[in-house]
Write a protein that holds these residues in place. Sequence first.
Motif: not given
Length: 204
Positions: A135-149, A200-202
């Motif tokens: 599980v890439p940590p960068e994607r975890v952070a991106l997911t959490v950031g998008l959810a909060v936003q 390219g993040l998807g």
Amino acid sequence: MSQPSMVAVHQPGDTLLHRLPVGPKLAGLGALSLTIVLVRSAPASLLFLAVALGLALLARVRLPLLLTAARGVLLIALVASLVQGLFYGAGKAVETFVDLLALTLAAVVVTATTPVNAMLDALVRWSGPLRHVGVPPERVALTVGLAVQALPGTVALALETRDAARARGLGRHPRAYLTPFVVRVVARAHETGDALAARGLGDD
């Protein structure tokens, strides 16, 4: 259109809370949230609200930002407090309303004193062990950031759509509110997806 977003409310500053690292701030927010949930009394709720307001003053958070955050949670707080009041009385209703307001203001203080990049960098560091299980940590952070936003942004869309329906004299017709609201939420999701794909993040 006004669209308050808790991710985008960072206010640069040099207060104690601005200088505090991300970890202690999030731990403090978690501890305060847990205390608010566990301690059930109206006087304690007023104390928690006073603490949240004191932190906002310490961080010098702008008043319009606090008012916007309070407005965003007001409808949810009112509904929750009415339900509590119906079953448990007026005291419980007041306690629920004040608790939710205190939690909102405390969360705003954290986001106002923490740059988005610092928050995401911390999430990447804390998610580092997940890399060993694929599980890439960068994607975890991106997911959490998008959810909060997305959460406060969705609340903003709901308020704007409701106001537009009332302005047309259709405030009492649920379909006049729900249909455009769903359309706008779906459109926002597509815009976010297209923006991520363009960077390219998807991609897998």
